[in-house]
Each structure stands twice: as structure tokens, then as C-alpha cells.
Scaffold this active site. Structure first.
Site, PDB file in Angstrom:
ATOM      1  N   CYS A 114      41.054  56.024  23.297  1.00  0.00           N
ATOM      2  CA  CYS A 114      40.862  55.738  21.867  1.00  0.00           C
ATOM      3  C   CYS A 114      41.603  56.735  20.969  1.00  0.00           C
ATOM      4  O   CYS A 114      41.757  56.490  19.775  1.00  0.00           O
ATOM      5  CB  CYS A 114      39.384  55.749  21.516  1.00  0.00           C
ATOM      6  N   ASN A 147      34.983  48.324  18.338  1.00  0.00           N
ATOM      7  CA  ASN A 147      35.823  49.439  18.805  1.00  0.00           C
ATOM      8  C   ASN A 147      37.049  48.854  19.509  1.00  0.00           C
ATOM      9  O   ASN A 147      36.919  48.230  20.563  1.00  0.00           O
ATOM     10  CB  ASN A 147      34.990  50.309  19.759  1.00  0.00           C
ATOM     11  N   HIS A 197      37.850  57.089  13.978  1.00  0.00           N
ATOM     12  CA  HIS A 197      37.826  56.097  15.058  1.00  0.00           C
ATOM     13  C   HIS A 197      36.584  55.228  14.882  1.00  0.00           C
ATOM     14  O   HIS A 197      35.487  55.736  14.669  1.00  0.00           O
ATOM     15  CB  HIS A 197      37.798  56.821  16.403  1.00  0.00           C
TER      16      HIS A 197
HETATM   17  C1  LIG Z   1      26.066  52.744  23.410  1.00  0.00           C
HETATM   18  C2  LIG Z   1      25.161  53.149  22.263  1.00  0.00           C
HETATM   19  C3  LIG Z   1      25.328  52.200  21.107  1.00  0.00           C
HETATM   20  C4  LIG Z   1      23.716  53.068  22.755  1.00  0.00           C
HETATM   21  O1  LIG Z   1      22.859  53.461  21.688  1.00  0.00           O
HETATM   22  P1  LIG Z   1      21.660  54.457  21.980  1.00  0.00           P
HETATM   23  O2  LIG Z   1      20.884  54.590  20.744  1.00  0.00           O
HETATM   24  O3  LIG Z   1      22.268  55.709  22.562  1.00  0.00           O
HETATM   25  O4  LIG Z   1      20.841  53.664  23.022  1.00  0.00           O
HETATM   26  P2  LIG Z   1      20.392  54.159  24.466  1.00  0.00           P
HETATM   27  O5  LIG Z   1      21.561  54.348  25.353  1.00  0.00           O
HETATM   28  O6  LIG Z   1      19.508  55.335  24.219  1.00  0.00           O
HETATM   29  O7  LIG Z   1      19.578  52.913  24.962  1.00  0.00           O
HETATM   30  C5  LIG Z   1      18.372  52.577  24.398  1.00  0.00           C
HETATM   31  C6  LIG Z   1      17.835  51.329  25.074  1.00  0.00           C
HETATM   32  O8  LIG Z   1      18.579  50.204  24.596  1.00  0.00           O
HETATM   33  C7  LIG Z   1      19.001  49.421  25.695  1.00  0.00           C
HETATM   34  N1  LIG Z   1      20.232  48.742  25.347  1.00  0.00           N
HETATM   35  C8  LIG Z   1      21.500  49.123  25.622  1.00  0.00           C
HETATM   36  N2  LIG Z   1      22.357  48.205  25.158  1.00  0.00           N
HETATM   37  C9  LIG Z   1      21.624  47.258  24.578  1.00  0.00           C
HETATM   38  C10 LIG Z   1      21.940  46.062  23.924  1.00  0.00           C
HETATM   39  N3  LIG Z   1      23.220  45.660  23.744  1.00  0.00           N
HETATM   40  N4  LIG Z   1      20.936  45.317  23.428  1.00  0.00           N
HETATM   41  C11 LIG Z   1      19.658  45.682  23.574  1.00  0.00           C
HETATM   42  N5  LIG Z   1      19.285  46.803  24.210  1.00  0.00           N
HETATM   43  C12 LIG Z   1      20.266  47.579  24.696  1.00  0.00           C
HETATM   44  C13 LIG Z   1      19.148  50.384  26.825  1.00  0.00           C
HETATM   45  O9  LIG Z   1      19.070  49.707  28.035  1.00  0.00           O
HETATM   46  C14 LIG Z   1      18.007  51.337  26.580  1.00  0.00           C
HETATM   47  O10 LIG Z   1      16.861  50.748  27.129  1.00  0.00           O
HETATM   48  P3  LIG Z   1      15.827  51.652  27.969  1.00  0.00           P
HETATM   49  O11 LIG Z   1      15.380  52.727  27.017  1.00  0.00           O
HETATM   50  O12 LIG Z   1      14.796  50.666  28.350  1.00  0.00           O
HETATM   51  O13 LIG Z   1      16.636  52.183  29.113  1.00  0.00           O
HETATM   52  C15 LIG Z   1      25.468  54.594  21.798  1.00  0.00           C
HETATM   53  O14 LIG Z   1      25.063  55.503  22.774  1.00  0.00           O
HETATM   54  C16 LIG Z   1      26.917  54.792  21.519  1.00  0.00           C
HETATM   55  O15 LIG Z   1      27.462  54.208  20.617  1.00  0.00           O
HETATM   56  N6  LIG Z   1      27.561  55.704  22.276  1.00  0.00           N
HETATM   57  C17 LIG Z   1      28.952  55.994  22.075  1.00  0.00           C
HETATM   58  C18 LIG Z   1      29.743  54.914  22.705  1.00  0.00           C
HETATM   59  C19 LIG Z   1      31.167  54.991  22.285  1.00  0.00           C
HETATM   60  O16 LIG Z   1      31.456  55.075  21.142  1.00  0.00           O
HETATM   61  N7  LIG Z   1      32.047  54.946  23.264  1.00  0.00           N
HETATM   62  C20 LIG Z   1      33.412  54.903  23.036  1.00  0.00           C
HETATM   63  C21 LIG Z   1      33.910  56.231  22.627  1.00  0.00           C
HETATM   64  S1  LIG Z   1      35.572  56.092  22.235  1.00  0.00           S
END
Ligand SMILES: CC(C)(COP(=O)(O)OP(=O)(O)OC[C@H]1O[C@@H](n2cnc3c(N)ncnc32)[C@H](O)[C@@H]1OP(=O)(O)O)[C@@H](O)C(=O)NCCC(=O)NCCS
Length: 344
Positions: free
Chosen positions: A131, A301, A271
Site C-alpha cells: 500500500c 482500500n 492511505h
Molecule cells: C480489520 C479491522 C476492520 C477489524 O476491526 P476490529 O475492530 O479490529 O475488529 P476485531 O479484529 O477486533 O474483530 C472483532 C470481531 O468482529 C468480527 N469480524 C471481523 N470481520 C467482520 C465482519 N466483516 N463482519 C462482522 N464481524 C466481523 C471478528 O471475527 C471479531 O469477532 P470475535 O470477537 O468473535 O472474534 C481492523 O482491525 C482494521 O482495519 N485493521 C487494519 C487493516 C488494514 O488496514 N490493513 C491494511 C493495511 S494497508
């Protein structure tokens, strides 16, 4: 129009700087027609529009057609940038294309774009910084302009992430989209252009975000495909934490190098990965919400294409005017990160 001369201590940013500076003289982008909404995703995986919107800020993303490869998206963005600047493809000396979804492992997607747009005299190669790729490519291009090795460079960030996303994995499939953004680099007399671009990497955290299969470590086989090694994998929580720290640190460093305060920046283009990451970084930097340009809601993204598309949309939407100071901030797999300050 003559702009009032701004004085920077950064030698590269002085109008009487003896060397050449590098400006982005034109931008262009392309996003595929097909919209994939959160409501569509609700039918594919166990998720809700509310979850996606509150956790990421994304409402919809664009998905390329089956017959479109990354080079097709890239060529369309490149043509838009060329047309806007009235530059012929024959004038391009070099094409640098940033992507993690090349058409094929080799030859480079940049070579395929060269053929598609008819840039006959250009050398062409890909770079891979996930990215962060667009800023890494800009900085490479800048070196060729400043050293007088090239006069006209086409820099592209392009991705067909839909080709590496596991559409049954709700943790990742809701985040990504397809698209391409392009910029033409040239020396523009009496313009500061790209003031600084800083970059960083940390290979110790390569496993946070990767596509394990299909390379020399795990060559494609029935087993790698059966284990899903050909799909993008991500530790979302760790990626999130690292993104905030790296983007904040890179932005501070870029501002420090130009001796600028965040309040002097007209437009911040981060980003576009997650609205909460963007808002936290902006808050830590002391930026006002109106300084930010965000198109994440409708684009998702798009990795290396992300800030390139946003830059084009900000310019076309007149959020950026000639002479404005623009701050780009990126973060991605590798890990990689970077920030660039541009006097438009
Ligand atoms: C991926 C992201 C949105 C997840 O959000 P979060 O608040 O961290 O959520 P968590 O990972 O803590 O997950 C919380 C719960 O939601 C669930 N969950 C994950 N994706 C889900 C979805 N699409 N819909 C519903 N629930 C979802 C998980 O399974 C988890 O459930 P659990 O607690 O029973 O295990 C966030 O971590 C993020 O944006 N990270 C950066 C990713 C990124 O930008 N990557 C590219 C970098 S260039």
C-alpha cells in the site's frame, strides 16, 4: 499566474536551488464500473453494513470485470493523466508501476502498460511496496528527474485486489477494492514540486499482511491452493496498531524535513484503509478534519492505487489548487510506510 515565493530551509525546496526539482504535472485515475456494496457483502459472508461502516468507514468498493487485469486499469489511469497534461505517450522516458497484483509474476505489469498506451521509448519496471507503493514510486521517479536522467516519468499505482481476496473470509474481503491512479513527473521551472518523500520498512513484521503462496517459498501446487495460500492474509488488529504509529511517525518526519507545521498543509491525503486509522493519525498530528481528503467510503482500500486515486479525485474536485501544500501518508505490508510533501 505568479505565486508568492515561499521560503523553505530545505535546499531542494528553494527556487534558486541549483539542481532540478520534480513536480507532478498531471494526475489521472480509473475505477471500474461495478459497485460492490456492503449490502451485497451481507449476502456473501456473515457480516452487516453497520459492522463494516462503523469499524472501517467503507460503504462500497469497485470491483474490476473478469476480463480486466491490473494493466488494463493502469493503462486507463495513465491515459487520463497524459490527456490532461497534453503529453504524448512517446514523450515518456520511464514507467514505474507499483502493485501487489501484477498481471503475472513476470514480465512486469509496467511493460504491459507500455505496450497498451504506446509509450515506445519508455523503459518500464514494477516496484512492490504494497500500500506504500505509490510514494515509493514517486520518490524513485523524483531521483531520475532531479539527476536529469529522465525528463518525463509516468508513475502508476494499480491494483486488482479482488483477484487475491478470499471472498469467504469476512475479516478481509470487506476491506478491499480495485482501481488505478497515475501521475506524470516532470521538472517544472519555478515550482517546488515534490519537497520530500520519506520511506521506511520493517521486514520483522512481514507476516502481519502477506500472500504466502505462489512465490519461491511456496510455489503454486494443489496443496498451496487447497490451503488457501494464494489469498491475502492479515492480522487486522496488529496491522491497525502499526499503521497508526507508522503513519504518524512518517508524517512528522516529512513535515520536519520541510520545516512545516501541520497547520500549513492545505490537504492531507492518507492511505485509505480505515476511517478510524485516518482519524487517529490526523488527531495525533493536530490536523483539522477539513484538512483531510477521504474517499474510502466509496473506494475501500485499493493498496498502491489508494493515494494515487485520492490525489486525482482531490485535484479534480478542486480540493487542491496550484501552490497548495499537500501531505501524502502511506502504510502497507512489508511493513512499509512513508510520507511526502508536495507543493502543488
Ligand atoms: C480489520 C479491522 C476492520 C477489524 O476491526 P476490529 O475492530 O479490529 O475488529 P476485531 O479484529 O477486533 O474483530 C472483532 C470481531 O468482529 C468480527 N469480524 C471481523 N470481520 C467482520 C465482519 N466483516 N463482519 C462482522 N464481524 C466481523 C471478528 O471475527 C471479531 O469477532 P470475535 O470477537 O468473535 O472474534 C481492523 O482491525 C482494521 O482495519 N485493521 C487494519 C487493516 C488494514 O488496514 N490493513 C491494511 C493495511 S494497508
Amino acid at each position: 499566474m505568479t505565486l508568492p515565493a515561499r521560503v523553505f530551509k530545505n535546499p531542494r525546496a528553494r527556487h534558486n536551488f541549483k539542481g532540478r526539482t520534480c513536480s507532478i504535472v498531471s494526475v489521472g485515475s480509473y475505477i471500474p464500473d461495478r459497485v460492490l456494496s456492503n449490502a451485497d457483502l451481507e449476502k456473501m459472508v456473515d457480516t452487516t453494513d453497520e459492522w463494516i461502516l462503523t469499524r472501517t468507514g467503507i460503504k462500497e468498493r469497485r470491483i474490476a470485470a473478469q476480463h480486466q487485469a491490473t494493466s488494463d486499469l493502469a493503462a486507463k489511469a495513465a491515459r487520463a493523466a497524459l490527456e490532461r497534461a497534453h503529453i504524448s505517450p512517446n514523450e515518456i522516458d520511464l514507467i514505474i508501476l507499483a502493485t501487489i497484483t501484477p498481471d503475472m509474476p513476470f514480465p512486469s505489469t509496467a511493460c504491459l502498460v507500455q505496450e497498451k498506451i504506446g509509450a515506445k521509448k519508455a523503459a518500464a519496471f514494477d516496484i512492490q511496496a504494497a500500500c506504500s507503493g505509490f510514494i515509493f514510486a514517486l520518490e524513485i521517479g523524483q531521483q531520475f528527474i532531479m539527476s536529469r536522467t529522465c525528463d518525463t516519468i509516468l508513475v502508476i499505482g494499480a491494483e486488482k485486489l479482488s483477484s487475491i481476496v478470499n471472498w469467504t473470509d469476512r475479516n478481509t474481503c470487506v476491506l478491499f477494492g480495485d482501481g488505478a491512479g497515475a501521475a506524470i513527473l516532470r521538472y517544472r521551472p519555478n515550482a517546488h514540486g515534490l519537497l520530500t518523500a520519506c520511506m521506511g520498512s520493517d521486514g520483522a513484521r512481514a507476516g502481519l499482511l502477506c500472500l504466502p503462496g505462489g512465490g519461491s517459498a511456496f510455489p503454486a501446487s494443489h496443496e498451496t491452493v487447497a490451503s488457501g495460500l494464494h489469498f491475502l492474509r492479515m492480522d487486522g488488529r496488529e496491522a491497525y496498531k502499526n499503521a497508526v504509529t507508522a503513519m504518524y511517525t512518517a508524517a512528522r518526519e516529512a513535515l520536519r524535513r520541510c520545516e512545516l507545521d501541520i497547520s500549513q498543509i492545505h490537504c492531507i491525503i492518507p492511505h485509505q484503509a480505515n476511517r478510524r486509522i485516518i482519524d487517529t493519525v490526523a488527531q495525533r498530528l493536530g490536523a483539522k478534519p477539513e484538512q483531510l481528503f477521504v474517499n474510502l467510503e466509496t473506494r475501500g482500500n485499493t493498496s498502491a492505487a489508494s493515494v494515487a486515486i485520492a490525489l486525482d479525485e482531490a485535484v479534480r474536485g478542486k480540493r487542491i489548487q496550484r501552490g497548495d501544500l499537500v501531505l501524502l501518508i502511506v502504510f502497507g505490508a512489508g511493513l512499509t510506510w512513508g510520507a511526502a510533501v508536495i507543493e502543488w
